[in-house]
Design a protein around this motif. Structure first.
Motif, mmCIF file in Angstrom:
data_model
loop_
_atom_site.group_PDB
_atom_site.id
_atom_site.type_symbol
_atom_site.label_atom_id
_atom_site.label_comp_id
_atom_site.label_asym_id
_atom_site.label_seq_id
_atom_site.Cartn_x
_atom_site.Cartn_y
_atom_site.Cartn_z
ATOM 1 N N LEU A 130 -37.562 -22.018 -62.891
ATOM 2 C CA LEU A 130 -36.907 -20.148 -62.823
ATOM 3 C C LEU A 130 -35.476 -20.771 -62.823
ATOM 4 C CD1 LEU A 130 -38.504 -18.515 -59.724
ATOM 5 C CD2 LEU A 130 -38.776 -18.730 -62.464
ATOM 6 N N THR A 131 -35.061 -21.907 -62.961
ATOM 7 C CA THR A 131 -33.198 -22.641 -63.125
ATOM 8 C C THR A 131 -33.373 -23.093 -63.846
ATOM 9 O OG1 THR A 131 -33.439 -24.342 -61.348
ATOM 10 C CG2 THR A 131 -32.922 -21.818 -60.453
ATOM 11 N N ASN A 132 -34.030 -24.428 -64.395
ATOM 12 C CA ASN A 132 -33.031 -24.894 -65.304
ATOM 13 C C ASN A 132 -34.854 -24.951 -66.040
ATOM 14 O OD1 ASN A 132 -31.116 -26.237 -64.103
ATOM 15 N ND2 ASN A 132 -32.445 -26.541 -62.488
ATOM 16 N N PRO A 133 -35.541 -24.476 -67.480
ATOM 17 C CA PRO A 133 -36.164 -23.888 -68.053
ATOM 18 C C PRO A 133 -35.989 -24.799 -68.674
ATOM 19 C CG PRO A 133 -35.049 -21.861 -68.460
ATOM 20 C CD PRO A 133 -34.551 -22.371 -66.863
ATOM 21 N N GLU A 134 -36.756 -25.565 -70.248
ATOM 22 C CA GLU A 134 -36.432 -26.436 -71.130
ATOM 23 C C GLU A 134 -37.432 -26.296 -72.180
ATOM 24 O OE1 GLU A 134 -35.798 -30.487 -70.355
ATOM 25 O OE2 GLU A 134 -34.469 -30.058 -68.681
ATOM 26 N N MET A 135 -38.237 -25.200 -72.069
ATOM 27 C CA MET A 135 -39.124 -24.609 -73.175
ATOM 28 C C MET A 135 -38.547 -23.598 -73.721
ATOM 29 S SD MET A 135 -40.843 -24.419 -75.748
ATOM 30 C CE MET A 135 -42.146 -23.864 -76.084
ATOM 31 N N PRO A 136 -37.869 -23.196 -74.955
ATOM 32 C CA PRO A 136 -37.446 -22.234 -75.606
ATOM 33 C C PRO A 136 -38.123 -20.586 -75.199
ATOM 34 C CG PRO A 136 -37.158 -23.373 -77.278
ATOM 35 C CD PRO A 136 -37.799 -24.128 -75.647
ATOM 36 N N TYR A 137 -39.945 -20.680 -74.910
ATOM 37 C CA TYR A 137 -40.699 -19.874 -74.381
ATOM 38 C C TYR A 137 -41.095 -19.301 -72.957
ATOM 39 C CZ TYR A 137 -45.066 -16.827 -73.878
ATOM 40 O OH TYR A 137 -46.161 -16.171 -73.134
ATOM 41 N N THR A 138 -40.385 -20.449 -72.099
ATOM 42 C CA THR A 138 -39.661 -19.292 -71.213
ATOM 43 C C THR A 138 -38.342 -19.235 -71.060
ATOM 44 O OG1 THR A 138 -41.236 -21.980 -70.206
ATOM 45 C CG2 THR A 138 -39.585 -21.050 -68.542
ATOM 46 N N VAL A 142 -34.237 -8.128 -73.278
ATOM 47 C CA VAL A 142 -34.132 -9.360 -75.209
ATOM 48 C C VAL A 142 -35.628 -8.906 -74.504
ATOM 49 C CG1 VAL A 142 -33.460 -11.359 -75.897
ATOM 50 C CG2 VAL A 142 -31.381 -9.787 -73.812
ATOM 51 N N PRO A 143 -36.321 -8.636 -75.595
ATOM 52 C CA PRO A 143 -37.409 -9.283 -76.102
ATOM 53 C C PRO A 143 -37.939 -10.570 -76.525
ATOM 54 C CG PRO A 143 -37.287 -7.482 -77.309
ATOM 55 C CD PRO A 143 -35.753 -7.728 -77.096
ATOM 56 N N ILE A 144 -38.966 -11.357 -76.761
ATOM 57 C CA ILE A 144 -38.994 -12.291 -77.568
ATOM 58 C C ILE A 144 -39.684 -11.862 -79.315
ATOM 59 C CG2 ILE A 144 -40.861 -14.353 -78.349
ATOM 60 C CD1 ILE A 144 -41.177 -14.413 -75.174
ATOM 61 N N PHE A 188 -45.755 -21.728 -81.452
ATOM 62 C CA PHE A 188 -44.200 -20.743 -80.825
ATOM 63 C C PHE A 188 -43.286 -21.124 -82.000
ATOM 64 C CE2 PHE A 188 -40.193 -19.916 -78.884
ATOM 65 C CZ PHE A 188 -40.652 -18.737 -78.270
ATOM 66 N N HIS A 189 -43.250 -21.619 -82.835
ATOM 67 C CA HIS A 189 -42.508 -22.033 -84.109
ATOM 68 C C HIS A 189 -41.826 -20.439 -84.439
ATOM 69 C CE1 HIS A 189 -45.529 -23.187 -86.936
ATOM 70 N NE2 HIS A 189 -44.381 -22.921 -88.181
ATOM 71 N N PRO A 190 -43.308 -20.187 -84.906
ATOM 72 C CA PRO A 190 -42.553 -18.851 -86.049
ATOM 73 C C PRO A 190 -41.358 -17.544 -85.303
ATOM 74 C CG PRO A 190 -44.771 -19.173 -85.956
ATOM 75 C CD PRO A 190 -44.233 -19.876 -84.813
ATOM 76 N N ARG A 191 -41.726 -18.016 -83.813
ATOM 77 C CA ARG A 191 -40.763 -16.562 -83.421
ATOM 78 C C ARG A 191 -39.355 -17.439 -81.969
ATOM 79 N NH1 ARG A 191 -45.285 -14.248 -79.115
ATOM 80 N NH2 ARG A 191 -43.534 -13.080 -78.485
ATOM 81 N N CYS A 192 -39.467 -19.088 -82.664
ATOM 82 C CA CYS A 192 -38.735 -19.652 -81.489
ATOM 83 C C CYS A 192 -37.174 -19.539 -82.599
ATOM 84 C CB CYS A 192 -38.830 -20.920 -81.652
ATOM 85 S SG CYS A 192 -37.722 -22.175 -81.154
ATOM 86 N N THR A 193 -35.777 -19.027 -82.055
ATOM 87 C CA THR A 193 -34.484 -18.939 -83.040
ATOM 88 C C THR A 193 -34.092 -20.145 -82.351
ATOM 89 O OG1 THR A 193 -33.312 -18.076 -80.538
ATOM 90 C CG2 THR A 193 -34.695 -16.563 -82.240
ATOM 91 N N TYR A 194 -34.363 -21.280 -82.032
ATOM 92 C CA TYR A 194 -34.195 -22.353 -82.016
ATOM 93 C C TYR A 194 -34.803 -23.631 -82.681
ATOM 94 C CZ TYR A 194 -31.561 -19.620 -78.043
ATOM 95 O OH TYR A 194 -31.248 -19.527 -77.126
ATOM 96 N N ILE A 231 -22.871 -8.728 -77.658
ATOM 97 C CA ILE A 231 -22.148 -9.831 -77.719
ATOM 98 C C ILE A 231 -22.859 -10.431 -79.470
ATOM 99 C CG2 ILE A 231 -23.489 -11.008 -75.345
ATOM 100 C CD1 ILE A 231 -26.590 -12.115 -77.460
ATOM 101 N N GLU A 232 -21.408 -10.832 -79.690
ATOM 102 C CA GLU A 232 -21.750 -11.185 -81.552
ATOM 103 C C GLU A 232 -23.029 -11.805 -81.944
ATOM 104 O OE1 GLU A 232 -19.242 -13.713 -84.752
ATOM 105 O OE2 GLU A 232 -19.002 -13.442 -82.825
ATOM 106 N N GLU A 233 -23.679 -11.421 -83.012
ATOM 107 C CA GLU A 233 -25.375 -11.710 -83.260
ATOM 108 C C GLU A 233 -24.979 -13.339 -84.519
ATOM 109 O OE1 GLU A 233 -28.268 -10.538 -82.610
ATOM 110 O OE2 GLU A 233 -27.294 -8.671 -81.525
ATOM 111 N N THR A 234 -25.350 -13.776 -84.065
ATOM 112 C CA THR A 234 -25.344 -15.524 -85.121
ATOM 113 C C THR A 234 -26.221 -15.947 -85.448
ATOM 114 O OG1 THR A 234 -25.152 -16.122 -82.639
ATOM 115 C CG2 THR A 234 -23.696 -15.788 -83.478
ATOM 116 N N GLU A 235 -26.462 -16.525 -86.530
ATOM 117 C CA GLU A 235 -27.831 -17.330 -87.377
ATOM 118 C C GLU A 235 -28.219 -17.947 -86.839
ATOM 119 O OE1 GLU A 235 -30.729 -16.768 -89.781
ATOM 120 O OE2 GLU A 235 -29.203 -15.033 -89.501
ATOM 121 N N LYS A 236 -29.150 -18.430 -85.608
ATOM 122 C CA LYS A 236 -29.186 -19.366 -85.050
ATOM 123 C C LYS A 236 -30.472 -19.917 -86.030
ATOM 124 C CE LYS A 236 -29.511 -17.504 -80.497
ATOM 125 N NZ LYS A 236 -29.404 -16.306 -81.222
#
Length: 373
Positions: free
Chosen positions: A262-270, A289-291, A307-313, A368-373
């Motif tokens: 909950l404090t240090n997640p390391e997966m974009p889906y989390t 902010v929805p997924i 998860f890659h089709p939904r991952c912004t990273y 927040i400024e929308e950026t292209e990730k």
């Protein structure tokens, strides 16, 4: 909560305590359903473990395989067309190797389940007391009078008022919270070592939710049960769970101690799950902010990381690994038995430098400024 904790050296997601042998050990569990259109891989290579006296929270969107994996532990897919493989060891016995009769004798006594909707899970034509007493008589050599007395005792222990009278009521005469308590009484009447709670607080108001969670924790201390709690509510996870298993597309994508997840997640889906939770201390006008996108089809899941089709990273990963290679569960930077399934070279840095500032901006309602990730 138990003081014993699993380590990565004892196996990814084994939940083994000091003895090295967890009470519940699920190893490479696959549950596939053949359909006219192909095979639905509801659970695909899932492994986790749990000691008595501890609670595992399983989270993820609908269709991620949470309930399927847990119902398989109870043997509820026997007799269906489901193709099940792997191991489910409960106190050293592989449940998948048992005959139907042997599994029936263990179901309810050694492993029990609180179903998501108590109104549909309980039979409308029989009284609540009769149904709880029947669960007791199946596994104990007692007469009807003794079973009824035990049912009244359990209704009293889960907080049903006037249990000697309400024992003769039908499910529709109970409120939602009382039906859930009755289901807990039925699940615990034989003192099982493992209790699976599938969305135990769904459709309940927050006051009743808190009472149900307190009740489960009190009964866990009394019976030293291992609890698997399936939920969409990360608040419930924070309150109840010692460990968290995040599922996506039938697989574990992150696993570890609740505080670290909950404090240090390391997966974009989390990260997406956490960003979707409203902050009660934040600005009331702040946006959620929805997924992006929708959960994948388990009939034809994406290649590589599901998860890659939904991952912004994904552009931070060199080459096309996200689309071609399934990432392995690897140790997280936070250490311990925290593991994650992601190709990002340093997800902890991305979380601290990009995700957290965005979440803080969203909570204050500032644009927040929308950026292209």
């Amino acid at each position: 909560m138990s003081s014993s904790t699993p380590t990565l050296a004892q196996g990814v997601g084994t939940g083994a305590g000091a003895s090295g042998t967890p009470f519940l050990s699920v190893r490479d569990l696959k549950v596939h359903f053949p359909t006219p259109d192909g095979v639905v891989k509801a659970t695909d290579g899932l492994s986790f473990g749990l000691e008595r006296g501890r609670t595992l929270g399983i989270v993820g969107e609908s269709g991620s395989g949470k309930s399927v994996s847990s119902s398989t532990i109870l043997g509820l897919h026997r007799g269906s067309r489901a193709m099940v493989s792997g191991e489910i060891l409960l106190d050293g016995t592989d449940l998948l190797s048992l005959s139907d009769e042997e599994m029936r004798l263990r179901r309810g006594r050694e492993v029990s389940m609180i179903f998501q909707d108590p109104l549909s899970a309980m039979h409308p034509y029989y009284t609540v007391g009769n149904q709880i007493a029947e669960a007791y008589r199946v596994h104990n050599d007692v007469n009807r009078k003794q079973a009824r007395a035990r049912a009244i005792e359990m209704l009293d222990r889960v907080g049903i008022p006037q249990p000697d009278r309400r024992v003769d009521d039908y499910p529709h005469q109970y409120s939602g919270g009382m039906r859930q308590r009755a289901m807990i009484a039925m699940g615990l009447i034989n003192d099982p070592g493992l209790l699976i709670a599938d969305e135990p607080t769904t459709a309940l108001d927050v006051t009743v939710q808190a009472q149900i969670l307190d009740l489960l924790q009190d009964l866990q201390k009394e019976f030293n049960s291992a609890i698997v709690i399936i939920t969409h509510d990360l608040g419930v996870v924070a309150e109840m769970a010692d460990e968290v298993l995040v599922m996506y597309a039938g697989r574990c994508v992150e696993y570890g101690p609740t505080k670290q997840i909950l404090t240090n997640p390391e997966m974009p889906y989390t990260w997406g799950l956490l960003s979707s939770v409203p902050d009660v201390t934040g600005d009331t006008d702040a946006r959620l902010v929805p997924i992006p996108g929708n959960p994948p089809s388990l009939l034809n899941p994406p290649t590589g990381c599901a998860f890659h089709p939904r991952c912004t990273y994904r552009d931070k990963v060199p080459g096309s690994l996200c689309t071609t290679d399934l990432p392995e569960l690897t140790p997280a930077k936070s250490g311990g038995f925290h593991v994650r399934r992601c190709h990002l070279p340093d997800p902890a840095a991305v979380y601290a430098e990009e995700v957290v500032p965005e979440m803080q901006a969203d909570m204050t309602g500032e644009p927040i400024e929308e950026t292209e990730k």
